[in-house]
Structure formats: structure tokens, C-alpha cells
Design an enzyme around this catalytic site. Structure first.
Site, PDB file in Angstrom:
ATOM      1  N   GLU A   1      24.652  37.054  40.272  1.00 47.84           N
ATOM      2  CA  GLU A   1      25.892  37.118  39.965  1.00 47.84           C
ATOM      3  C   GLU A   1      26.806  37.799  40.155  1.00 47.84           C
ATOM      4  O   GLU A   1      26.845  39.022  40.686  1.00 47.84           O
ATOM      5  CB  GLU A   1      25.789  37.012  38.549  1.00 47.84           C
TER       6      GLU A   1
ATOM      7  N   ASP B   1      16.035  34.074  41.069  1.00 44.45           N
ATOM      8  CA  ASP B   1      17.560  34.799  40.602  1.00 44.45           C
ATOM      9  C   ASP B   1      17.065  36.321  40.493  1.00 44.45           C
ATOM     10  O   ASP B   1      16.013  36.751  39.915  1.00 44.45           O
ATOM     11  CB  ASP B   1      17.355  34.212  39.017  1.00 44.45           C
TER      12      ASP B   1
ATOM     13  N   ASP C   1      16.747  33.362  35.985  1.00 41.98           N
ATOM     14  CA  ASP C   1      16.414  34.431  34.655  1.00 41.98           C
ATOM     15  C   ASP C   1      16.566  33.631  33.386  1.00 41.98           C
ATOM     16  O   ASP C   1      16.580  34.624  32.308  1.00 41.98           O
ATOM     17  CB  ASP C   1      17.286  35.916  34.980  1.00 41.98           C
ATOM     18  N   SER C   2      17.168  32.617  33.480  1.00 46.87           N
ATOM     19  CA  SER C   2      17.054  31.786  32.144  1.00 46.87           C
ATOM     20  C   SER C   2      15.800  31.594  31.518  1.00 46.87           C
ATOM     21  O   SER C   2      15.387  31.319  30.341  1.00 46.87           O
ATOM     22  CB  SER C   2      17.683  30.525  32.225  1.00 46.87           C
TER      23      SER C   2
ATOM     24  N   GLU D   1      29.316  28.186  37.129  1.00 43.02           N
ATOM     25  CA  GLU D   1      28.937  28.103  35.610  1.00 43.02           C
ATOM     26  C   GLU D   1      29.807  27.489  34.705  1.00 43.02           C
ATOM     27  O   GLU D   1      30.987  28.656  34.624  1.00 43.02           O
ATOM     28  CB  GLU D   1      27.679  29.068  35.386  1.00 43.02           C
TER      29      GLU D   1
ATOM     30  N   LYS E   1      19.504  34.706  44.488  1.00 39.97           N
ATOM     31  CA  LYS E   1      20.722  34.186  43.798  1.00 39.97           C
ATOM     32  C   LYS E   1      21.275  35.637  43.000  1.00 39.97           C
ATOM     33  O   LYS E   1      20.345  36.121  42.556  1.00 39.97           O
ATOM     34  CB  LYS E   1      20.716  33.291  42.804  1.00 39.97           C
TER      35      LYS E   1
HETATM   36  O1  KIV Z   1      19.180  31.347  35.385  1.00 41.16           O
HETATM   37  C1  KIV Z   1      19.648  30.252  35.406  1.00 41.16           C
HETATM   38  O2  KIV Z   1      18.864  29.421  35.063  1.00 41.16           O
HETATM   39  C2  KIV Z   1      20.727  30.079  35.993  1.00 41.16           C
HETATM   40  C3  KIV Z   1      21.321  28.674  36.098  1.00 41.16           C
HETATM   41  C4  KIV Z   1      21.894  28.148  34.938  1.00 41.16           C
HETATM   42  C5  KIV Z   1      22.275  28.352  37.124  1.00 41.16           C
HETATM   43  O3  KIV Z   1      21.451  31.023  36.553  1.00 41.16           O
END
Ligand code: KIV
Length: 268
Positions: free
Chosen positions: A119, A87, A48-49, A186, A117
Site C-alpha cells: 500500500e 499482500d 490481508d483482508s 481502492e 502488493k
Molecule cells: O486485502 C485485500 O483484499 C485487498 C484488496 C481489497 C485489494 O487489498
């Protein structure tokens, strides 16, 4: 043709057992995914970056399920080997477990991801258990949690004191017990990341968490030097794509304005 076998969650566990490092990067589009497939990257995270490096938001909070599904599909189309992990964005899994399961299911059934994934540590373990029971492989994410930015106010190193190191260890063990196949650490102090890596049987994937993790992940735009206004200490820049792109755009502009492009060789 890509001769390498498909990476699965079982491959990652085997790599940890053999002491082989797991190579992980983020991708958000078809072309980058193809390149990573060719380079033999083990795991591609559609992170989600995306919000910051592709969509221009300040943080990951505004990223939606629709955004993530759209980009996950593109990455899946470019990939035949890497394990593609999607994510789960802000509020797609926190409201209630039924909604979380359905949203995770969209990534697997509709977008073609092989895992998701999310959090959070101990508090997420019951949800992780339900997802795994439903057949959805889950990667955990502890330490710095970017989706908590509005609550925390800043991105800070985790595990600096004994209390927070112990909580991280409990989080990692709870995710392992719930059936997660790996966990992202992280911005965790390097020694604490090493202790967690030794204590659990599932792979740890570090970002800003030192060399003792079982694998490493970076945001691809940081590694490539695409956005040169953000360079945290833990990033190694392997290219300066920003400069190459700027130069190409300037040369193109000049050629069009000077009428040297298109030349006869570009015309029919
Ligand atoms: O969203 C993302 O890119 C991440 C990584 C930094 C692990 O969660």
C-alpha cells in the site's frame, strides 16, 4: 486438465493494450484457489483482508507475516495458472527497505508467490524500485489504504476534490515510473480512476472505483455472500453461500440428533 497458459505480469500488460479486462479476486486457501484456477481468474490476491474475512479481526492491522505466508502457501498449492500476488501486511515493509526486501523475498522464495502488493503511492516509489531491481514484481495500491485505518479513523472515498485527485494521479505515475506492474485503485471516484487508467501504461485494478479501470477485484467472501453483515455499495453478490452453509449445518445437526445420519449407505 487446465489448458489455459500461465498468467504472467506480461500477460496483464498485453491485456491492457488490447482493452481486455483483467479478472482478479482474493483467495486465502487451497480449495478456493483451485476453483479460481478452473474458472480462469487471471490474478489471485492473497489479501490481508484475510484478517477480517478468515481470522475474525476488525481490520487488517493485526495480520502478520506468518499469517500471510501460511495462507499464500495454501493458495499457491491450489493454483497452476493464475498470477498469485501476496499482500505485504502492516509493518512488514514500512520499518526499513532492507527488512521490506527480505519480507518480500519470503513470499517469492518460500511461499511461491509470483509477485507482492504493498500500500502507498509516491512515498513507496523508491522501495518499489529496489524490489523490482531485485527481481520482485510489485503491484501498487493507492486510494483507500486499509492499513491506515488507525490513522484515518474511517474508510472513505478518495479523489473527491481536485487536490486529492491530482495526488492520486501523481502516486499512480510514481509507481509506474518505479517499475510496478499494476496498481490497485481502492474506492477512488470513478472519473478519477478512468483518468488515471488512461494516463498510465500499467494496468489499474479497481475495487469500488467504477468501470473504467483495466481490471476489477473483489474480496471473494463479499462476492459469495459468506459474511452477510457487510455489503458495501460496490459489491455485487453472486451467491448467498452463507444461507447454503447455515441450512446444511442445521440439516446435519437434525439428522445426527434424529439418528438418521449415518444411514446404512454411510456405514461399513
Ligand atoms: O486485502 C485485500 O483484499 C485487498 C484488496 C481489497 C485489494 O487489498
Amino acid at each position: 486438465m487446465n489448458e489455459l497458459p500461465q498468467v504472467t505480469v506480461a500477460t496483464l500488460k498485453k491485456k491492457k493494450k488490447r482493452g481486455e479486462k483483467i479478472v482478479t479476486l482474493t483467495a486465502y486457501d487451497y480449495f478456493t484457489s483451485r476453483m479460481m484456477n478452473e474458472a480462469g481468474i487471471d490474478l489471485i490476491l492473497v489479501g490481508d483482508s484475510l484478517g477480517m474475512v478468515v481470522l475474525g479481526y476488525e481490520n487488517t492491522v493485526p495480520v502478520t507475516m506468518a499469517d500471510m505466508l501460511h495462507h499464500t502457501r495454501a493458495v499457491v498449492r491450489g493454483n497452476s495458472r493464475s498470477l498469485v500476488v501476496a499482500d505485504m501486511p502492516f509493518l512488514s515493509y514500512q520499518v526499513n527497505d532492507d527488512e521490506a526486501l527480505r519480507n518480500a523475498g519470503h513470499f517469492i522464495q518460500e511461499a511461491g508467490a509470483q509477485a507482492i502488493k504493498l500500500e502507498g503511492g509516491k512515498e513507496m516509489a523508491p522501495l518499489v524500485k529496489k524490489m523490482v531491481r531485485a527481481g520482485i514484481p510489485v503491484m501498487g495500491h493507492i486510494g483507500l489504504l486499509p492499513q491506515d485505518i488507525l490513522k484515518d479513523g474511517a474508510y472513505i472515498l478518495q479523489g473527491k476534490d481536485n487536490g486529492s485527485a491530482a495526488r492520486l494521479m501523481e502516486d499512480a505515475q510514481a509507481l509506474e515510473a518505479a517499475g510496478a506492474f499494476a496498481v490497485v485503485l481502492e474506492c477512488v471516484a470513478a472519473q478519477v480512476a478512468g483518468e488515471i487508467t488512461s494516463a498510465i501504461s500499467i494496468p489499474t485494478i479497481g475495487i469500488g472505483s467504477g468501470p473504467l479501470c483495466d481490471g476489477q477485484i473483489l474480496v471473494t467472501h463479499d462476492l459469495l455472500g459468506i459474511l452477510d453483515d457487510f455489503k458495501p455499495k460496490f459489491v455485487k453478490q453472486y451467491a448467498q453461500v452463507n444461507k447454503i452453509m447455515l441450512q446444511a449445518f442445521k440439516e446435519y445437526k437434525k439428522d445426527v440428533e434424529d439418528k438418521t445420519f449415518p444411514g446404512p449407505e454411510h456405514s461399513f
